[in-house]
Each structure stands twice: as structure tokens, then as C-alpha cells.
Design an enzyme around this catalytic site. Sequence first.
Site, PDB file in Angstrom:
ATOM      1  N   ARG A  40       0.825  -1.222   0.000  1.00 58.51           N
ATOM      2  CA  ARG A  40       0.000   0.000   0.000  1.00 58.51           C
ATOM      3  C   ARG A  40       0.850   1.259   0.000  1.00 58.51           C
ATOM      4  NH1 ARG A  40      -4.981  -2.041   3.856  1.00 58.51           N
ATOM      5  NH2 ARG A  40      -6.121  -2.894   2.099  1.00 58.51           N
ATOM      6  N   LYS A 206     -20.292 -15.353   0.548  1.00 59.12           N
ATOM      7  CA  LYS A 206     -21.739 -15.164   0.719  1.00 59.12           C
ATOM      8  C   LYS A 206     -22.428 -14.484  -0.460  1.00 59.12           C
ATOM      9  CE  LYS A 206     -21.616 -14.433   5.688  1.00 59.12           C
ATOM     10  NZ  LYS A 206     -21.646 -13.308   6.620  1.00 59.12           N
ATOM     11  N   GLY A 375      -9.873  -7.507  -2.828  1.00 52.53           N
ATOM     12  CA  GLY A 375     -10.042  -8.542  -1.812  1.00 52.53           C
ATOM     13  C   GLY A 375      -9.278  -9.823  -2.117  1.00 52.53           C
ATOM     14  N   GLY A 398     -14.112  -3.525   0.381  1.00 59.02           N
ATOM     15  CA  GLY A 398     -15.490  -3.044   0.496  1.00 59.02           C
ATOM     16  C   GLY A 398     -15.780  -1.909  -0.476  1.00 59.02           C
TER      17      GLY A 398
HETATM   18  P1  AMP Z   1     -15.212 -13.053   0.109  1.00 59.97           P
HETATM   19  O1  AMP Z   1     -14.517 -12.199   1.116  1.00 59.97           O
HETATM   20  O2  AMP Z   1     -16.681 -13.022   0.169  1.00 59.97           O
HETATM   21  O3  AMP Z   1     -14.658 -12.875  -1.295  1.00 59.97           O
HETATM   22  O4  AMP Z   1     -14.892 -14.550   0.547  1.00 59.97           O
HETATM   23  C1  AMP Z   1     -13.607 -15.081   0.508  1.00 59.97           C
HETATM   24  C2  AMP Z   1     -13.574 -16.268   1.411  1.00 59.97           C
HETATM   25  O5  AMP Z   1     -14.518 -17.226   0.969  1.00 59.97           O
HETATM   26  C3  AMP Z   1     -12.224 -16.956   1.402  1.00 59.97           C
HETATM   27  O6  AMP Z   1     -11.680 -16.887   2.692  1.00 59.97           O
HETATM   28  C4  AMP Z   1     -12.556 -18.389   1.025  1.00 59.97           C
HETATM   29  O7  AMP Z   1     -11.866 -19.345   1.823  1.00 59.97           O
HETATM   30  C5  AMP Z   1     -14.026 -18.483   1.323  1.00 59.97           C
HETATM   31  N1  AMP Z   1     -14.676 -19.533   0.513  1.00 59.97           N
HETATM   32  C6  AMP Z   1     -14.765 -19.584  -0.818  1.00 59.97           C
HETATM   33  N2  AMP Z   1     -15.387 -20.716  -1.198  1.00 59.97           N
HETATM   34  C7  AMP Z   1     -15.688 -21.404  -0.081  1.00 59.97           C
HETATM   35  C8  AMP Z   1     -16.353 -22.634   0.183  1.00 59.97           C
HETATM   36  N3  AMP Z   1     -16.802 -23.400  -0.816  1.00 59.97           N
HETATM   37  N4  AMP Z   1     -16.528 -22.984   1.468  1.00 59.97           N
HETATM   38  C9  AMP Z   1     -16.073 -22.210   2.461  1.00 59.97           C
HETATM   39  N5  AMP Z   1     -15.444 -21.044   2.280  1.00 59.97           N
HETATM   40  C10 AMP Z   1     -15.256 -20.647   1.023  1.00 59.97           C
END
Ligand code: AMP
Length: 418
Positions: A40, A206, A375, A398
Site C-alpha cells: 500500500r 456469501k 479482496g 469493500g
Molecule cells: P469473500 O470475502 O466473500 O470474497 O470470501 C472469501 C472467502 O470465501 C475466502 O476466505 C474463502 O476461503 C471463502 N470460501 C470460498 N469458497 C468457499 C467454500 N466453498 N466454502 C467455504 N469457504 C469458502
Amino acid sequence: MPKLSINDLDLHDKRVFVRVDYNVPMEEIDGQMVINDATRIKETLPTLERLIAAGARIILAAHLGRPKGQREASMSLRPVADLLSKLIDRPVAFVDDCIGDKVERATSALKNGDLLLLENVRFHNEEEANDPIFAVKLASVADVYVNDAFGAAHRAHASTEGVARVISQRGGLCAAGLLMERELKFLGEELENPARPFVVILGGAKVSDKILVIDRLLEKADTILIGGAMAYTFRLADGRKVGKSLVEPDKVEVARACVAKAKQRGVQFLIPTDNIVATPVDSGKLNKKGRPIFDLQHPRVNSSSDISDSEEGLDIGPVTAARFSEVIRNAKTILWNGPMGMFEDKRFGEGTNVVAQSVVEATQKNGAKSIIGGGDSVKAINKAGLGDRVTFMSTGGGASLEFLEGNVLPGVAVLTDK
Ligand code: AMP
């Protein structure tokens, strides 16, 4: 409306308040705070070098961690000043507050091209409250405002919004730094009229975090590829069994609405047809948050669209990865946000790797513009050593998501229109 950039301004002799993102990871080693990753800081160097060349007097402001309005020695920006000085190869003065007499003295001592870093703005509660009096105090030492902290622009805090408002009201100019300008170009302008096919890849934990992004991009994309745990909510919406996979049953209706909208608009919407699954077994240990840790045993390819009750889906399977890869390699514009699986564990990282390689191939061989929307997908690309082979990687987490949702970020809105 495009925003002013530092390239549009005459900054000679001007005191320029520059909001940067120096929220760097640190750890304590032998009683000293040491910076683990200087990315950064390095990313601000082009803006700073431009300001130095323009003869500006540079006042840098940033936050570090969450000190909640208290002075926390472990969250001081002093180590950042030392490292910045080494990286830019010139002195960087530091003052242990961001407002008050000391700051006034330090800024009036600045000559053209000098740099001063202020202490963590979040040592004052008024920063996050966007307190107008605090904003006036911050603004009192500056003629011009520059925001180069895209990652903090979704928050209307005093140093990201309030201070710019004060400077504007005084008739001063507020401009984007070079890093901010690139973020606005790639996450904004480039996606307005993308070269086609425009393929959007979304993954991560999610549906609820990304639903607004999916909804907005359904208006623009030719194809949307869904991976990560959020794919299981779409599977559930399709009447499939998801076993112990991470899933949001209360978002099933939202998922159905997405699929219906895709159909109506003629957008190809692909969810995984096979997976890597494993059996979670309670290890008897607890994590830092006091939650049980599960060992993920017996990973295997599951070719069925259903997952057994004892298993959890943790990555897209090889058939899905190959299908996604084919679509990606033919794309002319790619936007990727979120890993395809739990990529931090090598056993569940292959789907994310295949996507990363395919994005690079499309960029290098098919002339595609590839935009990595912040991210964990940025982490995944870097982990694969491919960071310099895509068109653009966002520095925001975010902030990138909010911007892609079509929101006007307060730290951007407040900049002067061109
Ligand atoms: P995000 O911050 O929403 O992009 O989520 C990223 C996180 O989602 C990472 O830490 C991944 O380990 C987790 N992730 C992705 N796919 C899976 C899965 N099938 N089961 C559990 N965690 C997951």
C-alpha cells in the site's frame, strides 16, 4: 461526471492534503512494530513523485487499524514514515498528531517537494464521526485536497469527506490521486461500455455480500460465472442438496430472482456442476473466536450436483473449472471478484488457480481487459505470481464492491468535477 486529477492542477507552492491508504499489516517484533507488507505504501509512490515534481508541499493523512479514538502506540504511523522515507529516498517528517499547533508548525516548515506524514487520524473519535469542526481543523493547513485512498472512499469520514468539503467550500480544489484515478477508470469507465464478450466471475463466501453487484452486472455482462461458497445458495435454489456446505438458506429467493433476471436479459448464468468436497470432522480444538475447528478430511471430486449430508463443498470441480476456463479465455472484458473455493488450503485452491490462469491467458493472448475487483481474488492472483499479467487489480475491498454496485462513494463524490 469525471473528477479532477492531480494532472489537471498547478500545485506549485501549494499545501496539498493527501489522504492515502497506509492501513498496512504490522506485527510486534522485540517490542518494535514492523510492517509486514509495504504494497500500500509503494502504490502511492507515483502520486507522491508527481506531487514532488510539481513543487507541492505534501501533507499525508491516513488511518491504521481501529484505535477507536484512543492513542494506541501499536497503531502509530511513525514506522510508515520511516519506511516511506526509504522507499522514496528522501526525508519524510512525522508529527505525532493530525491537528493542532504541532501540525501547524510542521506544515509551515514545509518547502516545495517536502513530505510530512500526520499521525493516525483515528486517534480522534471525530474522524469516523466526520465531525465538521475536526474537518475544519484538518483543512486549516491545506490549500488543495487529494484523495488517493480508494479503499477508504466508501466511508464518509473527516479525512475522506469532511476535509474535502471544507476545502471546496473555501473555493479550493479537490482532486483524485493517480491511484484513485486508475480505480475510477477501470472499475467505472471501462465497464460502462465493455468490449464483448464481457464475462463476470464472482465467488467468495456469501451471496448476501455480492447480490447487489450481481444484480447491477446482470445489466451489463454477457456471462456470469458463479463459484465459491455462494454457489451453494444457487444450488439450493435449484432444489439440490448441499450437505454441510456454507450456504444462506434465507437467500434462496434472492438467488432465484437473479437466475430469472439473467434468463430474461439473455445473460448466460453458470453455476458449478461438480465440486471438490471433504468431510468436516470436529478436531476438539477451538479457534481464537472460541468456535470449534473442523479438520477437512477425505477431499474428493464429487461429480453429482448433490452433496451428501456428511460432506462440504469447498471448491469447484474439474469439469466446472474447464467450462469456466473456456468461457474466460474467449472473453474481451473480464471482471473477477471472489475466489472459487477455500483457496487458502491448497487442496481447495485448484479452481481459483485455473480461473487465475485463464484470466491471464485471455489478457495475454486474446487482448482482453482483465479487472480484478479487490479482496481475496487479488490475493489469489498474487499467490499464483500472476499479479503483473492482468490489466488492473483494485486496491479496494469493500470500496470496490460498493462502487461496482453502482453507489457513488462519498470520498469520490466530494472531489471537484472536471
Ligand atoms: P469473500 O470475502 O466473500 O470474497 O470470501 C472469501 C472467502 O470465501 C475466502 O476466505 C474463502 O476461503 C471463502 N470460501 C470460498 N469458497 C468457499 C467454500 N466453498 N466454502 C467455504 N469457504 C469458502
